[in-house]
Motif scaffolding. Structure first.
Motif, short mmCIF file in Angstrom:
data_model
loop_
_atom_site.label_atom_id
_atom_site.label_comp_id
_atom_site.label_asym_id
_atom_site.label_seq_id
_atom_site.Cartn_x
_atom_site.Cartn_y
_atom_site.Cartn_z
N SER A 108 -40.34 -122.10 7.15
CA SER A 108 -41.57 -122.32 7.94
C SER A 108 -42.56 -121.20 7.72
N GLU A 109 -43.83 -121.57 7.69
CA GLU A 109 -44.94 -120.64 7.64
C GLU A 109 -45.91 -121.00 8.75
N PRO A 110 -46.19 -120.10 9.69
CA PRO A 110 -47.13 -120.43 10.77
C PRO A 110 -48.45 -120.97 10.22
N GLY A 111 -48.83 -122.14 10.75
CA GLY A 111 -50.08 -122.78 10.33
C GLY A 111 -49.94 -123.62 9.08
N GLN A 112 -48.77 -123.54 8.39
CA GLN A 112 -48.57 -124.29 7.14
C GLN A 112 -47.56 -125.42 7.26
N GLY A 113 -46.81 -125.43 8.36
CA GLY A 113 -45.82 -126.48 8.55
C GLY A 113 -44.39 -125.97 8.40
N THR A 114 -43.44 -126.87 8.63
CA THR A 114 -42.00 -126.52 8.62
C THR A 114 -41.24 -127.59 7.84
N THR A 115 -40.23 -127.14 7.13
CA THR A 115 -39.34 -128.07 6.42
C THR A 115 -37.90 -127.80 6.87
N ASP A 141 -43.10 -131.31 7.60
CA ASP A 141 -44.33 -131.66 8.34
C ASP A 141 -45.47 -130.73 7.94
N GLN A 142 -46.66 -131.05 8.48
CA GLN A 142 -47.87 -130.25 8.22
C GLN A 142 -48.36 -129.62 9.52
N GLY A 143 -47.35 -129.25 10.34
CA GLY A 143 -47.68 -128.79 11.69
C GLY A 143 -48.02 -127.33 11.80
N ILE A 144 -47.80 -126.81 13.03
CA ILE A 144 -48.25 -125.45 13.35
C ILE A 144 -47.26 -124.39 12.88
N GLY A 145 -46.08 -124.84 12.46
CA GLY A 145 -45.09 -123.88 11.97
C GLY A 145 -44.39 -123.16 13.10
N ILE A 146 -43.42 -122.33 12.75
CA ILE A 146 -42.62 -121.58 13.72
C ILE A 146 -42.87 -120.10 13.52
N PRO A 147 -43.34 -119.39 14.56
CA PRO A 147 -43.60 -117.96 14.43
C PRO A 147 -42.33 -117.22 14.05
N GLU A 201 -41.10 -114.45 15.06
CA GLU A 201 -40.35 -113.80 16.14
C GLU A 201 -39.41 -114.75 16.88
N ILE A 202 -39.58 -116.07 16.72
CA ILE A 202 -38.68 -116.98 17.43
C ILE A 202 -37.85 -117.83 16.46
N GLN A 203 -37.95 -117.55 15.16
CA GLN A 203 -37.23 -118.39 14.19
C GLN A 203 -35.73 -118.28 14.33
N ASP A 204 -35.23 -117.15 14.81
CA ASP A 204 -33.79 -116.99 14.96
C ASP A 204 -33.27 -117.56 16.27
N LYS A 205 -34.19 -118.19 17.09
CA LYS A 205 -33.77 -118.70 18.40
C LYS A 205 -33.94 -120.21 18.53
N VAL A 206 -34.47 -120.86 17.51
CA VAL A 206 -34.83 -122.28 17.66
C VAL A 206 -33.61 -123.18 17.85
N PHE A 207 -32.43 -122.74 17.41
CA PHE A 207 -31.24 -123.58 17.54
C PHE A 207 -30.44 -123.23 18.80
N ASP A 208 -30.88 -122.24 19.57
CA ASP A 208 -30.15 -121.84 20.78
C ASP A 208 -30.36 -122.86 21.88
N ILE A 209 -29.30 -123.14 22.66
CA ILE A 209 -29.44 -124.01 23.82
C ILE A 209 -30.12 -123.25 24.95
N PHE A 210 -30.97 -123.90 25.67
CA PHE A 210 -31.77 -123.28 26.74
C PHE A 210 -32.52 -122.07 26.22
N THR A 211 -33.04 -122.21 25.00
CA THR A 211 -33.74 -121.08 24.38
C THR A 211 -35.05 -120.79 25.10
N GLU A 212 -35.48 -119.55 24.99
CA GLU A 212 -36.78 -119.16 25.54
C GLU A 212 -37.90 -119.49 24.56
N ALA A 213 -37.49 -119.93 23.36
CA ALA A 213 -38.50 -120.24 22.33
C ALA A 213 -39.04 -121.65 22.52
N LYS A 214 -39.61 -121.87 23.68
CA LYS A 214 -40.16 -123.19 24.00
C LYS A 214 -41.66 -123.19 23.82
N ARG A 215 -42.17 -124.27 23.19
CA ARG A 215 -43.61 -124.39 22.98
C ARG A 215 -44.03 -125.83 23.23
#
Length: 671
Positions: free
Chosen positions: A656-663, A603-609, A611-625
């Protein structure tokens, strides 16, 4: 004269893997024996270069054949090159033991060359290596060449009585070898050389017996070989008859001598025969004619020898020819010419005497035996050094044993206390293990209880939410009777119910995924991706987003659960739509990989910061946006996606690069 035949594979049997090379050698030999030496070399070179699967043994016989041909053609430089190659190809590959016969042949060839080149000390070393290799493998055929070579050197040193036992021993050893053409020729050659030794010592009757024996060998084996080999038997017969004629001449039987010599000359004077021997026999016969004052016959023979010498010069032939020529002119009472030829004869004699002088004082057998004794001394010295080393080691071990005994006693007393403490620690570990196991059991129980509660909650929540959505849909059917505010509130309530229903579905899937049995079947993954994306295009259109799909038109089947992998694609594309701005592009691609299939969502989205890249696959993660259009975050989609990929034994990762999108990348194995 002494015949020095090529020492090739006659004293050993080649293995089956060398048959192809044997065939090439036979064909090249036919060319060589027909008088086309250079053509034989060219043919053998080109044919061998075209051969496939060349073994170490093949390479050896390639060099060995070229060595023999060049030696027989009197080419010293190529001969030395191919000898060195024979030795190198075995030593460089460490095949000295597995190719012991060939290794002995290579060392004998090197020793013969060095001896001929008057490099005597080096020659002894190679004779020793060859003899040691032959003795180690109990190879009587290879050993016979060593014994025969000793006889040759003694003959050249004019030590004829000492040479005879070596020739006889060589005959006995060689008689055990396979009776191929080379072996038969060597037996003839040895027998003939024994006769020469007796003739040199004046025992002409005994010499004639051995010459007749050499002739009988030729007659006995001639029919055992193809007619193409008759030339070899003819030349051997001619040599024996020439030597036999010389013996009869010495005994005063001149008529018999003349008959034998003429027969010998008639054979070896032919093209591609042993012309060198024909010249020597012609000189002997000329000498006989001089004793009978048959000067014209003598002169005819001598003139023919001179013509041969013009095209094929031999120093030994020239020596004997000048000796007879000065005698011829002396009998003709022409002292001037007689003196000129006598002077040339003396000059050649001095030259040959200088070349042979060192050889008369050589005893190769004694030299080699000396090397053997030196080697035995070296072995004994090494054994003595080894014994000294063992003694030092024994003393060291004794001292060590005393030291160890003391330390063992000291440590024994300490170990009893340590054992008590160790037992106490072991009891504590057992107790801690029991507590830890109980805690693990409690965790498992709590996990199961959590899954049960999630199932119950998600299941029980679906009914009221579905009911509320049905009532809202009924009210929306009367939208013409509703105000704008009422309509807005109802749409808001419907979206909230839809989000709640989606959340309950995710919770139910989280609760059941670990226990659910996964049913897989062959699925066309390319068609599955296209189908899933078509259903998502409408949702993407709400944010004016475009989804591009890049998969092959041809079917590609992998073993998966269709429903679960569809959920993976939906989750990743929904995630891309949520965090991409309106009007952006989302690229979904799929392609076969090694032992599997790769799915990519970019995608061409906002990317993943970071500091939360290691939490995106966690269930009930705090990395919610929240999404780019305020979409609600739940944090379950990527966790469910990874669980589905895991139960398929695949992998999921992202860049992922913040502001550049995620693959996001998903790899699914074929099976």
């Amino acid at each position: 004269m002494i015949i020095l035949a090529a020492c090739n594979s006659g004293f050993q049997t080649r293995e089956q893997s060398a048959i192809s090379v044997d065939t090439l050698i036979d064909r090249a030999t036919d060319l060589y024996e027909a008088g086309h030496g250079d053509a034989a070399i060219r043919y053998f070179d080109s044919a061998f270069a075209a051969k496939e699967d060349i073994t170490i043994r093949d390479k050896f016989y390639y060099y060995h054949y070229l060595y023999e041909v060049n030696r027989n053609m009197g080419r010293s430089a190529p001969e030395r090159k191919y000898i060195d190659s024979m030795v190198y190809v075995i030593e460089n590959t460490g095949e000295e033991d597995t190719m012991a016969d060939e290794y002995a042949m290579a060392n004998f060839a090197k020793a013969d060359y060095l001896l001929q080149d008057k490099q005597y000390n080096e020659a002894y070393q190679y004779y020793y290596k060859a003899k040691a290799s032959a003795q180690k493998n109990n190879d009587s055929c290879a050993l016979s060449h060593y014994v025969y070579k000793i006889g040759i050197v003694l003959y050249r040193a004019e030590r004829y009585w000492k040479a005879i036992p070596y020739f006889k021993e060589a005959y006995t050893l060689f008689n055990t070898c396979e009776k191929n053409i080379t072996a038969v020729n060597r037996l003839q050659e040895i027998t003939d050389n024994i006769g020469l030794c007796y003739a040199k010592e004046g025992a002409y009757d005994t010499a004639i017996v051995f010459y007749d024996s050499a002739l009988s060998i030729a007659h006995r084996f001639r029919d055992s070989f193809p007619a193409t080999k008759n030339r070899l038997f003819d030349m051997a017969e001619a040599v024996a008859r020439g030597n036999k004629g010389a013996a009869y001449f010495a005994l005063g039987k001149k008529d018999t001598a003349e008959k034998e010599m003429l027969a010998s000359i008639a054979i070896n004077m032919q093209k591609d025969y042993d012309n060198h021997d024909a010249q020597l026999t012609s000189i002997r016969l000329a000498d006989l004619y001089l004793t009978e004052s048959k000067f014209d016959k003598a002169r005819q023979l001598l003139d023919r020898v001179r013509e041969w010498q013009d095209s094929n010069y031999s120093q030994k032939v020239a020596l004997r020819w000048n000796n007879i020529m000065w005698q011829y002119w002396a009998r003709q009472h022409n002292d001037t010419k007689a003196f000129a030829y006598l002077l040339r004869y003396k000059t050649l004699t001095d030259s040959l005497d200088e070349a042979e002088k060192k050889l008369r004082f050589i005893d190769i057998d004694e030299k080699v035996k000396g090397l053997e004794k030196q080697n035995q001394i070296n072995v004994l010295q090494k054994r003595d050094e080894t014994k000294k080393l063992y003694l030092v080691i024994a003393v060291f071990l004794c001292v060590t044993a005393v030291t160890v005994s003391f330390l063992v006693y000291k440590n024994y007393r300490e170990s009893k206390e340590n054992l008590r403490k160790l037992q106490e620690l072991n009891d504590q570990i057992v107790e801690q293990k029991s507590i830890l196991q109980k805690a693990l059991d409690d965790v498992a129980k709590v996990g199961k209880e959590k899954d049960r509660i999630l199932k119950a909650v998600s299941h029980d929540m679906r009914s009221p939410v579905n009911s509320a959505m049905a009532l809202i849909d009924l009210l929306l059917m009367e939208k013409d009777n509703l105000t704008e505010d009422q309509l807005a509130y109802l749409n808001l309530m419907r979206d909230s119910c839809g989000n709640a229903l989606s959340l309950t579905t995710d919770l139910l899937e989280v609760a059941t995924l670990s226990d659910e049995k996964l049913f897989k079947s062959p699925v066309d993954i390319n068609a599955l991706i296209r189908s899933a994306i078509e259903l998502l295009r409408f949702k993407a259109a709400e944010k004016s987003q475009v989804i591009e799909v890049s998969v092959a038109d041809e079917p590609f089947a992998i073993n998966i659960n269709r429903e679960k992998i569809t959920r993976v694609i939906n989750n990743l594309v929904n995630n891309a739509m949520k965090f991409s701005p309106s009007g952006s592009e989302i690229l979904v691609s799929g392609a076969p990989a090694a032992d599997g299939y790769n799915i990519t969502v970019k995608d061409q989205g906002i990317g993943i910061p970071a500091e939360i890249q290691d939490k995106v696959f966690d269930i009930f993660t705090e990395a919610k946006r929240f999404g780019t259009s305020g979409e609600q975050p739940y944090g379950l989609g990527l966790s469910i996606t990874r669980q589905i990929v895991d139960v398929h034994h695949g992998r999921i990762w992202f860049e992922s690069e913040p502001g550049q999108g995620t693959t996001f990348h998903v790899f699914l194995p074929l099976a």
